[in-house]
Scaffold this active site. Structure first.
Site, PDB file in Angstrom:
ATOM      1  N   GLU B 184       0.883  -1.160  -0.083  1.00  0.00           N
ATOM      2  CA  GLU B 184      -0.011  -0.044   0.133  1.00  0.00           C
ATOM      3  C   GLU B 184       0.867   1.241   0.028  1.00  0.00           C
ATOM      4  OE1 GLU B 184       0.447   1.838   3.041  1.00  0.00           O
ATOM      5  OE2 GLU B 184       1.812   0.177   3.417  1.00  0.00           O
ATOM      6  N   GLU B 327       4.502  -0.301   1.890  1.00  0.00           N
ATOM      7  CA  GLU B 327       4.815  -0.458   0.524  1.00  0.00           C
ATOM      8  C   GLU B 327       4.576  -1.897  -0.039  1.00  0.00           C
ATOM      9  OE1 GLU B 327       8.262   0.814  -1.070  1.00  0.00           O
ATOM     10  OE2 GLU B 327       8.230   3.012  -0.235  1.00  0.00           O
TER      11      GLU B 327
END
Lengths: 361, 361
Positions: B184, B327
């Site tokens: 994300e 991430e």
């Protein structure tokens, strides 16, 4: 790198290896600066960042890389195995060496995955082993004596076994090795590892001794009692690591002491595996404390003595997966994290390169 | 695999995905039997063994393998970022998406190392993004509303965002994906993650809230206070996960709920990353508890709420490296351990094959 092979090392070890220099502060400063410029919050890669900085210091390169990885597995037998300290028969040492050569053991699988070479060294297996390109034949003896009854090795044997390790790492370095993982095979060898750990740290044998490959409660108590008796018999001094190694160690452990010293002298990171390998690194660090910053903790073993060694070496393990196999498996598995640490340092974009805004508060 | 896409899932979620079946007991029994025949003491590979058995159950294959790995990164902005809950400006969300597309972020480096594909999904970034083969354009809104003042999403938005995730994982599965990591990007998104965690678990906001990308003490207290106020305002019920997601979640979190449900429905292992991704997996598991055995904990984040989520999901993280980047970095890093678990199960020799003696006592 200094080529002064004639320097006599500290602590009176009657063997020669290049001097072990402090790790390089300037490379570490440059690496740390770069970490703070990469596109992430400062410190957000946690242990990978501190590891990358250590790797820069070890290799003396601000952007270290490790294309050629290898594991060196020292194999040796133990007289103390006759005392029933292991769940497996001593025959398993040579059988597993053959399994390594055939590529069927866990360490083979993990080394293939890591793209790492495997070098297997017979430094003291109690059997004749076949010629094989991956096997270094350097047998010092057909196993150690039973440490419960007499010194495990003679002075000549312990020196010869360390020299095997020094020679093997020198040859691997000349072939281009960039990083080394330590591995071992030797039925019964959690017993010498526990004896070494208790003798060096002064901590109780009962707290340094575990189940190894899986002995039951009775065998565990027997193992503890036997190590306690051995330590009493040998009257070891904690300040004489070579004597501890000689009297209660093992040939493969001595070989790994040589690998550790020789690797640090050549600015190679040394990735430790579990309890036995770490006992060897502990002896190396007691002989020559300059070795310590070159050590990387591959994983935390289930064996209770392992934590005591890591604490004394001031090494934090990278992985904690309840492994208790040895062979170098935990160290080879950790190669991935070493590679990740180096690659993120080398390959990530900086805030400036990527035009990403920095922290504002 | 069932192709019954018409089944209405539990908990009244107004979206459709294939039913999530229990993981396969028979594949797990066969994998466990094989683990006990491999040339190592039983259990000596620790977490790698239990993971290999879970992977067999998930994939319904006694010898699972994962040639095609991928990370799906959902990106979205957060109205609450205007309240000063992050150390970085909101512009960083689109800037980092560009960095992902250019290959310069940590997750790119780790995905290259892992041989994993990266799919980046704009489900709610507050900027126009360029067309790029790795970017899925599926913007539901230009960020959420400020959850401190009103519901973060409308019912239509939360459903659309979950559907984006369901669609993306369906497409990746059709392209042959064998395992998925969740990633994300969204400045401010530890705030919705903390709000979700507190709302679902009922634990105090102050214990579920951390420093995210690195806010100072004052900002942290402000963040806690604001989440407490928001939870009071929205009167959330712990038994209504979709409503929690809608009112205090985020578009990228909703997208990841869809990825998680859709992946489990297709018997793909779902490797979680840190706090935000795990908050999405938590919502997915509250919507449909059948998802739980498909979850693999990539790593333990520094964020204090992460442990509460993992405990509720009964998931043990594989890595503990003080990462706090998101991430998908911790999940992609853990692909290596998933691969190691599968490979040791598949490739090691058995005692019989290698003619190694078994345990004798």
């Amino acid at each position: 790198m200094s080529k002064d092979f004639d320097q006599v090392p500290p602590n009176g070890l009657p063997l020669k290896y290049p001097p072990i220099l402090p790790i390089d502060e300037q490379a570490m400063i440059t690496a740390r600066q770069r970490q703070n410029e990469l596109t992430k919050p400062a410190g957000a890669l946690g242990r990978l960042e501190s590891l990358s900085i250590q790797l820069a210091g070890i290799t003396r390169q601000a952007r270290p890389s490790f294309p050629r990885k290898g594991v060196i597995i020292m194999a040796g037998d133990h007289g103390v195995a006759e005392a029933g300290v292991s769940a497996f028969p001593a025959d398993v040492t040579p059988q597993m060496v053959i399994n390594f050569l055939d590529g069927g053991a866990a360490v083979n699988v993990l080394a293939r995955q890591a793209g790492a070479t495997i070098t297997i060294v017979d430094v003291g297996v109690n059997a004749e082993l076949p010629t094989h390109p991956q096997l270094v034949q350097a047998k010092v003896a057909y196993g150690t004596q039973n440490l419960a009854k007499k010194p495990a090795m003679t002075q000549a044997e312990v020196e010869a076994a360390i020299q095997v390790g020094l020679d093997v790492i020198a040859a691997e370095y000349d072939r281009g090795l960039d990083i080394v993982a330590l591995g071992e095979m030797g039925i019964g060898n959690t017993t010498p590892a526990a004896a070494i750990t208790a003798a060096v740290t002064g901590r109780p044998v009962s707290e340094m001794t575990g189940r190894g490959t899986g002995v039951d409660d009775d065998r565990l108590q027997h193992k503890i009692k036997m190590i306690e008796t051995a330590l009493e018999r040998h009257q070891l001094e904690s300040t004489n690591p070579l004597e501890i190694l000689r009297k209660v160690g093992g040939l493969e452990i001595a070989g790994l002491v040589g690998v550790t010293l020789g690797a640090a002298a050549r600015h190679l990171p040394v990735v430790m595996d579990g309890f036995i390998v770490s006992a060897a690194a502990l002896i190396a660090a007691e002989i020559d404390p300059a070795v310590k910053p070159y050590l990387i903790g591959g994983h935390a073993s289930v064996e209770p003595g392992h934590q005591a060694i890591l604490a004394r070496l001031e090494v934090e393990p990278l992985l904690n997966l309840d492994l208790r196999l040895g062979e170098g498996t935990g160290a080879v598995l950790a190669f991935h994290l070493v590679e990740a640490a180096a690659r993120t340092l080398n390959e990530m974009a900086t805030f400036a390169e990527a035009a990403v805004s920095g922290k504002e508060r």
